[in-house]
Every structure is written in C-alpha cells, then in structure tokens.
Design a protein around this motif. Structure first.
Motif, PDB file in Angstrom:
ATOM      1  N   PRO A   1       5.653  12.585  11.964  1.00 26.16           N
ATOM      2  CA  PRO A   1       6.714  12.400  12.951  1.00 26.16           C
ATOM      3  C   PRO A   1       6.967  10.915  13.236  1.00 26.16           C
ATOM      4  CG  PRO A   1       4.683  13.036  14.038  1.00 26.16           C
ATOM      5  CD  PRO A   1       4.420  13.100  12.556  1.00 26.16           C
ATOM      6  N   VAL A   2       8.193  10.615  13.643  1.00 24.80           N
ATOM      7  CA  VAL A   2       8.547   9.249  14.037  1.00 24.80           C
ATOM      8  C   VAL A   2       8.281   9.109  15.532  1.00 24.80           C
ATOM      9  CG1 VAL A   2      10.378   7.528  14.203  1.00 24.80           C
ATOM     10  CG2 VAL A   2      10.286   9.074  12.228  1.00 24.80           C
ATOM     11  N   LEU A   3       7.583   8.064  15.896  1.00 21.08           N
ATOM     12  CA  LEU A   3       7.224   7.779  17.279  1.00 21.08           C
ATOM     13  C   LEU A   3       7.655   6.363  17.602  1.00 21.08           C
ATOM     14  CD1 LEU A   3       4.688   8.961  19.453  1.00 21.08           C
ATOM     15  CD2 LEU A   3       4.019   6.661  18.795  1.00 21.08           C
TER      16      LEU A   3
ATOM     17  N   ARG B   1       6.340   2.134  10.115  1.00 20.13           N
ATOM     18  CA  ARG B   1       5.033   1.893   9.504  1.00 20.13           C
ATOM     19  C   ARG B   1       4.094   2.992   9.933  1.00 20.13           C
ATOM     20  NH1 ARG B   1       1.967  -3.508   9.837  1.00 20.13           N
ATOM     21  NH2 ARG B   1       1.339  -2.536  11.756  1.00 20.13           N
ATOM     22  N   LEU B   2       3.170   3.351   9.063  1.00 17.13           N
ATOM     23  CA  LEU B   2       2.167   4.354   9.372  1.00 17.13           C
ATOM     24  C   LEU B   2       1.237   3.823  10.462  1.00 17.13           C
ATOM     25  CD1 LEU B   2       1.573   7.170   8.299  1.00 17.13           C
ATOM     26  CD2 LEU B   2      -0.038   6.147   6.713  1.00 17.13           C
ATOM     27  N   ARG B   3       0.919   4.693  11.409  1.00 13.56           N
ATOM     28  CA  ARG B   3       0.074   4.301  12.539  1.00 13.56           C
ATOM     29  C   ARG B   3      -0.721   5.524  12.981  1.00 13.56           C
ATOM     30  NH1 ARG B   3       2.901   3.552  18.381  1.00 13.56           N
ATOM     31  NH2 ARG B   3       1.047   3.809  19.624  1.00 13.56           N
ATOM     32  N   ASP B   4      -1.918   5.287  13.478  1.00  9.93           N
ATOM     33  CA  ASP B   4      -2.708   6.346  14.071  1.00  9.93           C
ATOM     34  C   ASP B   4      -2.384   6.387  15.558  1.00  9.93           C
ATOM     35  OD1 ASP B   4      -4.970   8.324  13.827  1.00  9.93           O
ATOM     36  OD2 ASP B   4      -5.743   7.005  15.405  1.00  9.93           O
ATOM     37  N   PHE B   5      -1.971   7.545  16.057  1.00 11.20           N
ATOM     38  CA  PHE B   5      -1.668   7.717  17.472  1.00 11.20           C
ATOM     39  C   PHE B   5      -2.458   8.908  17.975  1.00 11.20           C
ATOM     40  CE2 PHE B   5       0.879   9.668  20.888  1.00 11.20           C
ATOM     41  CZ  PHE B   5       0.878   8.616  21.790  1.00 11.20           C
ATOM     42  N   GLN B   6      -3.508   8.623  18.747  1.00  6.96           N
ATOM     43  CA  GLN B   6      -4.360   9.664  19.315  1.00  6.96           C
ATOM     44  C   GLN B   6      -4.848  10.646  18.250  1.00  6.96           C
ATOM     45  OE1 GLN B   6      -1.915  11.200  22.506  1.00  6.96           O
ATOM     46  NE2 GLN B   6      -2.415   9.473  23.818  1.00  6.96           N
ATOM     47  N   GLY B   7      -5.278  10.096  17.109  1.00  2.00           N
ATOM     48  CA  GLY B   7      -5.837  10.896  16.033  1.00  2.00           C
ATOM     49  C   GLY B   7      -4.820  11.524  15.101  1.00  2.00           C
ATOM     50  N   GLU B   8      -3.535  11.242  15.310  1.00  4.06           N
ATOM     51  CA  GLU B   8      -2.468  11.793  14.477  1.00  4.06           C
ATOM     52  C   GLU B   8      -1.791  10.666  13.705  1.00  4.06           C
ATOM     53  OE1 GLU B   8       1.664  14.354  15.117  1.00  4.06           O
ATOM     54  OE2 GLU B   8       0.811  13.245  16.799  1.00  4.06           O
ATOM     55  N   LYS B   9      -1.505  10.907  12.438  1.00  2.00           N
ATOM     56  CA  LYS B   9      -0.755   9.933  11.652  1.00  2.00           C
ATOM     57  C   LYS B   9       0.722  10.067  12.013  1.00  2.00           C
ATOM     58  CE  LYS B   9      -4.048   8.146   9.195  1.00  2.00           C
ATOM     59  NZ  LYS B   9      -4.541   6.847   9.547  1.00  2.00           N
ATOM     60  N   VAL B  10       1.312   8.977  12.487  1.00  2.00           N
ATOM     61  CA  VAL B  10       2.725   8.956  12.864  1.00  2.00           C
ATOM     62  C   VAL B  10       3.389   7.767  12.184  1.00  2.00           C
ATOM     63  CG1 VAL B  10       2.291  10.053  15.118  1.00  2.00           C
ATOM     64  CG2 VAL B  10       2.368   7.546  14.951  1.00  2.00           C
ATOM     65  N   LEU B  11       4.711   7.784  12.196  1.00  2.00           N
ATOM     66  CA  LEU B  11       5.493   6.648  11.707  1.00  2.00           C
ATOM     67  C   LEU B  11       5.978   5.885  12.924  1.00  2.00           C
ATOM     68  CD1 LEU B  11       7.463   8.552   8.965  1.00  2.00           C
ATOM     69  CD2 LEU B  11       5.583   6.934   8.620  1.00  2.00           C
ATOM     70  N   ASN B  12       5.468   4.685  13.096  1.00  2.00           N
ATOM     71  CA  ASN B  12       5.852   3.861  14.235  1.00  2.00           C
ATOM     72  C   ASN B  12       7.197   3.202  13.950  1.00  2.00           C
ATOM     73  OD1 ASN B  12       4.907   2.530  16.823  1.00  2.00           O
ATOM     74  ND2 ASN B  12       5.533   0.771  15.597  1.00  2.00           N
ATOM     75  N   LEU B  13       8.197   3.515  14.762  1.00  2.00           N
ATOM     76  CA  LEU B  13       9.504   2.877  14.640  1.00  2.00           C
ATOM     77  C   LEU B  13       9.453   1.543  15.351  1.00  2.00           C
ATOM     78  CD1 LEU B  13      12.540   2.893  13.920  1.00  2.00           C
ATOM     79  CD2 LEU B  13      12.923   4.037  16.123  1.00  2.00           C
TER      80      LEU B  13
ATOM     81  N   GLU C   1       0.807  -1.220   0.000  1.00  2.00           N
ATOM     82  CA  GLU C   1       0.000   0.000   0.000  1.00  2.00           C
ATOM     83  C   GLU C   1       0.843   1.275   0.000  1.00  2.00           C
ATOM     84  OE1 GLU C   1      -3.454   2.221   2.647  1.00  2.00           O
ATOM     85  OE2 GLU C   1      -2.966   0.124   3.070  1.00  2.00           O
ATOM     86  N   HIS C   2       1.961   1.288   0.746  1.00  2.00           N
ATOM     87  CA  HIS C   2       2.692   2.542   0.972  1.00  2.00           C
ATOM     88  C   HIS C   2       4.077   2.616   0.330  1.00  2.00           C
ATOM     89  CE1 HIS C   2      -0.368   3.864   3.799  1.00  2.00           C
ATOM     90  NE2 HIS C   2      -0.324   2.666   4.337  1.00  2.00           N
ATOM     91  N   GLY C   3       4.656   1.475  -0.046  1.00  2.00           N
ATOM     92  CA  GLY C   3       5.986   1.496  -0.651  1.00  2.00           C
ATOM     93  C   GLY C   3       7.119   1.592   0.346  1.00  2.00           C
ATOM     94  N   TYR C   4       6.820   1.412   1.613  1.00  2.00           N
ATOM     95  CA  TYR C   4       7.822   1.372   2.680  1.00  2.00           C
ATOM     96  C   TYR C   4       7.224   0.598   3.840  1.00  2.00           C
ATOM     97  CZ  TYR C   4       5.092   4.956   5.075  1.00  2.00           C
ATOM     98  OH  TYR C   4       4.081   5.634   5.695  1.00  2.00           O
ATOM     99  N   GLY C   5       8.040   0.315   4.846  1.00  3.10           N
ATOM    100  CA  GLY C   5       7.548  -0.407   6.018  1.00  3.10           C
ATOM    101  C   GLY C   5       8.695  -1.010   6.793  1.00  3.10           C
ATOM    102  N   TYR C   6       8.380  -2.020   7.578  1.00  3.81           N
ATOM    103  CA  TYR C   6       9.417  -2.698   8.342  1.00  3.81           C
ATOM    104  C   TYR C   6      10.329  -3.437   7.371  1.00  3.81           C
ATOM    105  CZ  TYR C   6       6.760  -1.731  12.603  1.00  3.81           C
ATOM    106  OH  TYR C   6       6.097  -1.126  13.638  1.00  3.81           O
ATOM    107  N   LEU C   7      11.608  -3.490   7.743  1.00  2.00           N
ATOM    108  CA  LEU C   7      12.647  -4.025   6.871  1.00  2.00           C
ATOM    109  C   LEU C   7      13.323  -5.237   7.492  1.00  2.00           C
ATOM    110  CD1 LEU C   7      14.053  -0.483   6.440  1.00  2.00           C
ATOM    111  CD2 LEU C   7      13.275  -1.822   4.488  1.00  2.00           C
TER     112      LEU C   7
END
Length: 166
Positions: A126-128, A81-93, A58-64
């Motif tokens: 942001p990366v979270l 990976r893209l993740r919803d965190f408290q209504g915000e789109k973040v990149l989950n490390l 779907e996104h062209g990136y993710g866990y490696l």
C-alpha cells in the motif's frame, strides 16, 4: 524498472548524480523545512540523496526528479520508496519542491502520477504518506490526492504526524 513518468506539464525521472546539488539545496532550504522538527543539514541531505540512489539500484524505482517539460531546472522530487511501517512493508510517498514551484499544483500533479504508477506496478504494497499535522499545505495535497486519515502518531523527532492511506 521505472524510466520516466510524463504528466501534462511535468517529467518525472530517476535521479542522477547531476541532480545532487539542486536537490541538496532544496532539502536544506529553510523555507522547505519550516514544518520539520529536525531539518537536514548539508551532510545529512547528501546522505539522503545517497540513500535515494541506493534504493533505485536495489529496487528499480524510488523518488523521482521532477522538471517542467519547458524548463530544465529541477522543481523538486516525488515518488515512492519502500519503508517499514509498524512491521508492514509500505510505499512511502514523498514530495518536496523548491519554493519557486509552490502554489502551481506541481505537488498534486507529480504525487498523483507517482501514486497511480505505484498502485499499478507495485500493487502488493500500500501507498502511505506521513505528514506533520501543522503542515497545512501538505495536508491539502494529501486531501486532493484522495488519501484518508489512517493513524496519528508522534514520530522520533517529537512531531505529531498523520499517516494516510487511500
């Protein structure tokens, strides 16, 4: 689309179906789950791997997949990976490594490369990173990566988790 990231010692590349069994073994190893309240069993680990592959599609990136340049064995994974965190789109490390890879600096090296890639290529989010407060080794990795404490919450499994940002 992300194709690979090279560091001094490591190659980070998209997962393929050929990585499934090695990664499921890492994800279900009791040693890698000692800080998880609800560790995945084998079917759950397969579903996680399926979700990782779907995120890539779907996104062209993710866990490696993470491997040493000198060894074909899978060391573990890192990436965002893209993740919803408290209504915000973040990149989950995320990062998880086979116990044989622990203590060698691989988590910091791979996660640092993943964060730098994400901040350069996906700067809009942001990366979270979320870490169980009892997971001292992972908290040391977070500190070495330059993340600062953002918020402490209790997750859906009842674990107290710190959510960090840089």
């Amino acid at each position: 689309m992300l194709t690979e990231i090279k560091t001094e010692r490591l190659l980070l590349r998209p997962f393929t179906e050929a990585d499934r069994q090695e990664m499921v073994a890492i994800e279900t190893d009791p040693r890698t789950n000692r800080f998880r309240v609800n560790p995945p069993d084998e079917p759950a680990a397969h579903r996680m791997f399926d979700a990782w592959l779907a995120h890539w599609t779907e996104h062209g990136y993710g866990y490696l997949a993470v491997r040493d340049h000198q060894d074909p064995a899978l060391l573990g994974m890192s990436g965002v990976r893209l993740r919803d965190f408290q209504g915000e789109k973040v990149l989950n490390l995320g990062y998880r490594f086979h116990p044989s890879a622990w203590g060698k600096g691989y988590a910091v090296e791979a996660a640092s490369a993943s964060v730098h890639w994400a901040e350069r290529e996906l700067a809009q989010a942001p990366v979270l990173i979320s870490v169980n407060v009892i997971n001292k080794p992972s908290l040391r990795v977070v500190e070495r990566l330059g993340f600062t404490n953002y918020e402490e919450v209790t997750d859906e499994d009842g674990a107290v988790v710190r959510n960090f940002r840089r």
